[in-house]
Design an enzyme around this catalytic site. Sequence first.
Site, PDB file in Angstrom:
ATOM      1  N   CYS A  34       0.802  -1.218   0.000  1.00  0.00           N
ATOM      2  CA  CYS A  34       0.000   0.000   0.000  1.00  0.00           C
ATOM      3  C   CYS A  34       0.838   1.273   0.000  1.00  0.00           C
ATOM      4  O   CYS A  34       0.371   2.322  -0.432  1.00  0.00           O
ATOM      5  CB  CYS A  34      -0.971   0.013   1.176  1.00  0.00           C
ATOM      6  SG  CYS A  34      -0.181  -0.233   2.771  1.00  0.00           S
ATOM      7  N   GLN A  97       0.266  -8.006   7.554  1.00  0.00           N
ATOM      8  CA  GLN A  97      -0.072  -8.023   6.141  1.00  0.00           C
ATOM      9  C   GLN A  97       1.154  -8.012   5.242  1.00  0.00           C
ATOM     10  O   GLN A  97       1.193  -8.662   4.206  1.00  0.00           O
ATOM     11  CB  GLN A  97      -0.979  -6.830   5.807  1.00  0.00           C
ATOM     12  CG  GLN A  97      -1.713  -6.997   4.482  1.00  0.00           C
ATOM     13  CD  GLN A  97      -2.738  -5.894   4.268  1.00  0.00           C
ATOM     14  OE1 GLN A  97      -2.765  -4.902   4.973  1.00  0.00           O
ATOM     15  NE2 GLN A  97      -3.588  -6.083   3.280  1.00  0.00           N
TER      16      GLN A  97
END
Length: 401
Positions: A34, A97
């Site tokens: 991200c 993550q």
Amino acid sequence: MTCLNDIISGITDAVNQELSKNKDVEEYVVIRTCNRLEAYISSKNNVNMKAVLDSLVRKNVTFADREFWYILEGKACIKHLFTVICGIDSLIVGEDQIQHQTKDSFAQAQKEGHVGKVLYSLFNNAIIVGKRVRTETDLNKGAVSVGYAAIELAQEKIGDLDGKDISIIGAGDMAGVIAKNLVGKGPRTVIVSNRTFERAQELAKELGGTAINLNRLEEIVSKSDLVLVATSARHDVVTKDLVESAMKTRPEKPLLLIDVSVPTNIGKDVVEIPNVSLYTMENLDSIAAKNVAKRKDEIVSAQRIIEQEMKKIEDEEKVKVANETIRDIGILCEKVRQEQVETAKLRINSTEPEKVLDDMSKAIINMISAEVIKNLRKAAMDGDISTIEAVKTIFGLDKEC
């Protein structure tokens, strides 16, 4: 201002294209998360690769945004990967993550045939480091996620979420994490909308909310106090025109938009609309700082594990160099032995066995030691005492009797 996510999105394709066709690239793995794009490259021409990467950045990233980009080599690169996979380098320290994203990127590169012995070993070592940190420290235990941070940010901006009308646009992994962090917050309504309606229904069911088709997005926004956007779209899902139209039905009611998509999915110009606030991943810094403070001791423990694994790699490299030399010595000795055995076989029937064996042993010693003696004499003539001392150490001649 250019968003980091947009920069990453713009250069990812260019990096993949260049690495796939560049003859100096032997292996590569590209990690896209991200807020980062990283390329791990095995090449025998580092100078050329640095020039290629620098050119890519210059072509695809504005000068003001180049501070985000840097190139690491050798041990620094290895240590960086270890730090990344542990979650130490993440916006939310300790989040899990990144470990899954790194493994997925590695698996994808293997599938596409970009991984050889060098990166296979590197990434397997990284996975081991990540596993050790997870099991031997509390860095990942109870670690807040980006989803948690988004809800925390919402509460900072609009207060308690009890009785609020909340919408989640997207139903993927990130949206799922956001949903988990909404549990127990007491919102009056939760609406979930997604390109795939069935997935929206599943997430809405988990929240006790309602799934609404994405083509009713304006209606969804008009009814919300808080809209959380987490989709994988490559364009603005929530535009200024859409928000402007939605706000006409509730002009005095504030609207908070939080976008954790990569790249961002809300038009930056929505902030020009009265009573509309927009926050993105870049606004989670304060929450991230609190998280770092909480995990200070665990970060130290994780860094200690990283240093231990780095030491192992360094030791293995040292042994590898020695083993290569040992192998070469073994090959040389075996060649001499075989030659002398064949010579002895030819003489064994015409000469006494004792003399054959004596001659063979002398020949083996002479052939193996010839180069050593020649180089020792040369070292003596050159005043190279260190070589002479090294040979004494190798043969154990420096030990006291």
